[in-house]
Design a protein around this motif. Structure first.
Motif, mmCIF file in Angstrom:
data_model
loop_
_atom_site.group_PDB
_atom_site.id
_atom_site.type_symbol
_atom_site.label_atom_id
_atom_site.label_comp_id
_atom_site.label_asym_id
_atom_site.label_seq_id
_atom_site.Cartn_x
_atom_site.Cartn_y
_atom_site.Cartn_z
ATOM 1 N N ARG A 86 0.840 -1.213 0.000
ATOM 2 C CA ARG A 86 0.000 0.000 0.000
ATOM 3 C C ARG A 86 0.867 1.251 0.000
ATOM 4 N N SER A 87 1.925 1.246 0.812
ATOM 5 C CA SER A 87 2.812 2.406 0.870
ATOM 6 C C SER A 87 3.543 2.600 -0.452
ATOM 7 N N ASN A 107 1.115 4.059 -2.947
ATOM 8 C CA ASN A 107 0.654 5.403 -2.594
ATOM 9 C C ASN A 107 1.759 6.448 -2.688
ATOM 10 N N GLY A 167 4.150 9.972 1.037
ATOM 11 C CA GLY A 167 2.978 9.101 0.942
ATOM 12 C C GLY A 167 3.192 7.729 1.537
#
Length: 260
Positions: A222-223, A226, A251
């Motif tokens: 996810r990181s 993002n 992010g």
């Protein structure tokens, strides 16, 4: 140290800009043309053989960081131009490509970084180096990348790797390295990172595998998706910035509250 940076951490020179006219190659003592100091020209077949051999050696012995470095260079023909283009189209990334900063002990004021407030990027980076007994000077210079600018891109990637550990809050043990490689695989698309993310877990215990699968890998993916491109941050000009602030700017989500 055998437990420091144990897996797929490309072992650790600013690549000098050539003083010759652009596009005019150097000629080595063996008669081969070099695009930059240390460059070893190779054919596609030679690259394929080097990639296969280095991948096998890295899987057999995760501490062969030299083999991991070769693998990264010989398989990055698609990912590296993509990363270079991302840098060229970003103001901060473009400045990095033009100025070519290096992260080495000779370019770092370690005393100044140690004196920064706790929680700042510089202070936490030095803490990471000291706690894990690693040095930025151990990053290997590129040899097999057949483009002088792309050679700098992969050098830059190697030199910000420890900063990724700092921002992600991951140590240099096996589990920490695998988590960082998942993040870097999503971010960079480098096959070497994908290999590390996929095969690194085979050496982990069942308990660590569970933590990796349920907590750390989903967070790292996810990181990675993002976050903006990690090569577009001029970290040398951000030493005083708090790590939490830089994570938010890039992010990167806060790390899970699990023991790594």
């Amino acid at each position: 140290r055998r437990d420091a940076a144990p897996f797929w951490d490309e072992t650790h020179r600013r690549l000098p800009r050539p003083s010759r006219p652009a596009g005019d190659p150097l000629r080595s003592s063996e008669g081969c043309y070099q695009l930059y100091p240390g460059h070893i020209p190779t054919s596609p077949l030679q690259k394929a053989l080097l990639a296969a051999g280095s991948a096998l050696m890295a899987l057999c012995d995760p501490y062969r960081h030299d083999m991991v470095a070769v693998l990264g260079e010989t398989t990055g023909c698609l990912a590296l131009p993509n990363l270079r283009d991302k840098m060229k189209h970003h103001p901060e990334g473009y400045r990095i490509l033009q100025e070519r900063p290096r992260i080495r002990l000779s370019t770092l004021d370690m005393s100044k970084l140690r004196g920064l407030p706790d929680g700042s990027l510089g202070r936490e980076y030095v803490r990471f180096l000291e706690d894990n007994k690693v040095s930025p000077d151990t990053r290997m210079p590129p040899k097999f990348v057949d483009d002088e600018e792309l050679a700098y891109v992969i050098q830059r990637y190697r030199e910000v790797h420890d900063l990724m550990h700092t921002l992600l809050g991951m140590p240099t043990n096996m589990l920490g390295e695998v988590v960082v490689k998942w993040f870097e695989a999503v971010q960079t698309g480098l096959p070497m990172c994908v290999l590390g993310a996929a095969f690194g877990p085979v050496r982990l215990s069942a308990r660590k595998l569970q933590v990796l699968a349920t907590e750390l890998v989903p967070w790292a993916i996810r990181s990675g998706r993002n976050a903006s491109c990690i090569l577009n941050v001029y970290y040398e000009q951000r030493w005083e910035q708090p790590v939490e602030s830089l994570r938010e700017e890039i992010g990167i989500f806060p790390p899970p509250a699990v023991r790594v």
